[in-house]
Scaffold this motif. Sequence first.
Motif, PDB file in Angstrom:
ATOM      1  N   TYR A  64       0.854  -1.182   0.000  1.00  0.00           N
ATOM      2  CA  TYR A  64       0.000   0.000   0.000  1.00  0.00           C
ATOM      3  C   TYR A  64       0.892   1.234   0.000  1.00  0.00           C
ATOM      4  O   TYR A  64       2.082   1.142   0.313  1.00  0.00           O
ATOM      5  N   PHE A  65       0.318   2.352  -0.361  1.00  0.00           N
ATOM      6  CA  PHE A  65       1.079   3.594  -0.401  1.00  0.00           C
ATOM      7  C   PHE A  65       0.414   4.635   0.484  1.00  0.00           C
ATOM      8  O   PHE A  65      -0.773   4.916   0.333  1.00  0.00           O
ATOM      9  N   LEU A  66       1.185   5.174   1.414  1.00  0.00           N
ATOM     10  CA  LEU A  66       0.733   6.261   2.266  1.00  0.00           C
ATOM     11  C   LEU A  66       1.139   7.562   1.595  1.00  0.00           C
ATOM     12  O   LEU A  66       2.308   7.745   1.250  1.00  0.00           O
ATOM     13  N   GLU A  67       0.174   8.448   1.395  1.00  0.00           N
ATOM     14  CA  GLU A  67       0.447   9.738   0.760  1.00  0.00           C
ATOM     15  C   GLU A  67       0.056  10.847   1.719  1.00  0.00           C
ATOM     16  O   GLU A  67      -1.057  10.862   2.229  1.00  0.00           O
ATOM     17  N   ILE A  68       0.983  11.751   1.972  1.00  0.00           N
ATOM     18  CA  ILE A  68       0.710  12.911   2.812  1.00  0.00           C
ATOM     19  C   ILE A  68       0.960  14.153   1.968  1.00  0.00           C
ATOM     20  O   ILE A  68       2.062  14.374   1.475  1.00  0.00           O
ATOM     21  N   GLU A  69      -0.102  14.935   1.792  1.00  0.00           N
ATOM     22  CA  GLU A  69      -0.021  16.145   0.982  1.00  0.00           C
ATOM     23  C   GLU A  69      -0.018  17.355   1.906  1.00  0.00           C
ATOM     24  O   GLU A  69      -0.915  17.508   2.733  1.00  0.00           O
ATOM     25  N   THR A  70       1.026  18.186   1.787  1.00  0.00           N
ATOM     26  CA  THR A  70       1.157  19.380   2.612  1.00  0.00           C
ATOM     27  C   THR A  70       1.386  20.584   1.704  1.00  0.00           C
ATOM     28  O   THR A  70       1.471  20.442   0.484  1.00  0.00           O
ATOM     29  N   ASN A  71       1.527  21.757   2.301  1.00  0.00           N
ATOM     30  CA  ASN A  71       1.844  22.958   1.528  1.00  0.00           C
ATOM     31  C   ASN A  71       3.195  22.838   0.823  1.00  0.00           C
ATOM     32  O   ASN A  71       3.435  23.489  -0.180  1.00  0.00           O
ATOM     33  N   GLN A  72       4.099  22.012   1.381  1.00  0.00           N
ATOM     34  CA  GLN A  72       5.439  21.852   0.807  1.00  0.00           C
ATOM     35  C   GLN A  72       5.478  20.825  -0.320  1.00  0.00           C
ATOM     36  O   GLN A  72       6.478  20.706  -1.012  1.00  0.00           O
ATOM     37  N   GLY A  73       4.420  20.052  -0.484  1.00  0.00           N
ATOM     38  CA  GLY A  73       4.420  19.034  -1.529  1.00  0.00           C
ATOM     39  C   GLY A  73       3.811  17.739  -1.035  1.00  0.00           C
ATOM     40  O   GLY A  73       3.098  17.706  -0.036  1.00  0.00           O
ATOM     41  N   VAL A  74       4.114  16.672  -1.748  1.00  0.00           N
ATOM     42  CA  VAL A  74       3.536  15.362  -1.451  1.00  0.00           C
ATOM     43  C   VAL A  74       4.629  14.396  -1.032  1.00  0.00           C
ATOM     44  O   VAL A  74       5.686  14.333  -1.657  1.00  0.00           O
ATOM     45  N   ILE A  75       4.358  13.646   0.048  1.00  0.00           N
ATOM     46  CA  ILE A  75       5.284  12.613   0.527  1.00  0.00           C
ATOM     47  C   ILE A  75       4.600  11.270   0.299  1.00  0.00           C
ATOM     48  O   ILE A  75       3.444  11.095   0.681  1.00  0.00           O
ATOM     49  N   ASN A  76       5.299  10.343  -0.334  1.00  0.00           N
ATOM     50  CA  ASN A  76       4.775   8.999  -0.540  1.00  0.00           C
ATOM     51  C   ASN A  76       5.671   7.990   0.146  1.00  0.00           C
ATOM     52  O   ASN A  76       6.895   8.045  -0.008  1.00  0.00           O
ATOM     53  N   LYS A  77       5.064   7.071   0.891  1.00  0.00           N
ATOM     54  CA  LYS A  77       5.810   6.001   1.536  1.00  0.00           C
ATOM     55  C   LYS A  77       5.109   4.679   1.278  1.00  0.00           C
ATOM     56  O   LYS A  77       3.874   4.605   1.278  1.00  0.00           O
ATOM     57  N   LYS A  78       5.908   3.653   1.059  1.00  0.00           N
ATOM     58  CA  LYS A  78       5.359   2.325   0.845  1.00  0.00           C
ATOM     59  C   LYS A  78       5.175   1.632   2.191  1.00  0.00           C
ATOM     60  O   LYS A  78       6.062   1.677   3.037  1.00  0.00           O
ATOM     61  N   VAL A  79       4.002   1.009   2.383  1.00  0.00           N
ATOM     62  CA  VAL A  79       3.766   0.205   3.575  1.00  0.00           C
ATOM     63  C   VAL A  79       3.393  -1.194   3.106  1.00  0.00           C
ATOM     64  O   VAL A  79       2.719  -1.370   2.091  1.00  0.00           O
ATOM     65  N   VAL A  80       3.856  -2.197   3.851  1.00  0.00           N
ATOM     66  CA  VAL A  80       3.644  -3.590   3.470  1.00  0.00           C
ATOM     67  C   VAL A  80       2.763  -4.270   4.514  1.00  0.00           C
ATOM     68  O   VAL A  80       3.089  -4.286   5.694  1.00  0.00           O
ATOM     69  N   LEU A  81       1.638  -4.822   4.040  1.00  0.00           N
ATOM     70  CA  LEU A  81       0.722  -5.562   4.888  1.00  0.00           C
ATOM     71  C   LEU A  81       0.990  -7.039   4.625  1.00  0.00           C
ATOM     72  O   LEU A  81       0.840  -7.512   3.505  1.00  0.00           O
ATOM     73  N   GLN A  82       1.417  -7.771   5.661  1.00  0.00           N
ATOM     74  CA  GLN A  82       1.801  -9.173   5.447  1.00  0.00           C
ATOM     75  C   GLN A  82       0.923 -10.132   6.231  1.00  0.00           C
ATOM     76  O   GLN A  82       0.173  -9.746   7.078  1.00  0.00           O
TER      77      GLN A  82
END
Length: 82
Positions: A64-82
């Motif tokens: 899955y991908f966690l996306e955090i959108e702020t005034n500075q831009g977008v941060i994407n992080k991969k999370v793994v559900l096992q």
Amino acid sequence: NNLDIYPNPSRDVFNVTFTSEEVQDIRVRVFGLMGEEVISEGLQQFVGEYVKVIDLNNYSKGIYFLEIETNQGVINKKVVLQ
């Protein structure tokens, strides 16, 4: 830079923490591998420490991908559900 996601990988629950140094609108979303949005949260005029438990227990195992959108831009992080 202060984003922390743990445990990762996880069997069901992820803890997400970060700190917003300035007042801003923030959007936190989790997407599946095919781009489907599974969780969405909007924060208006947020400042300070954000702490959230994301429970993916009802979703299938995978990436899955966690996306955090702020005034500075977008941060994407991969999370793994096992």
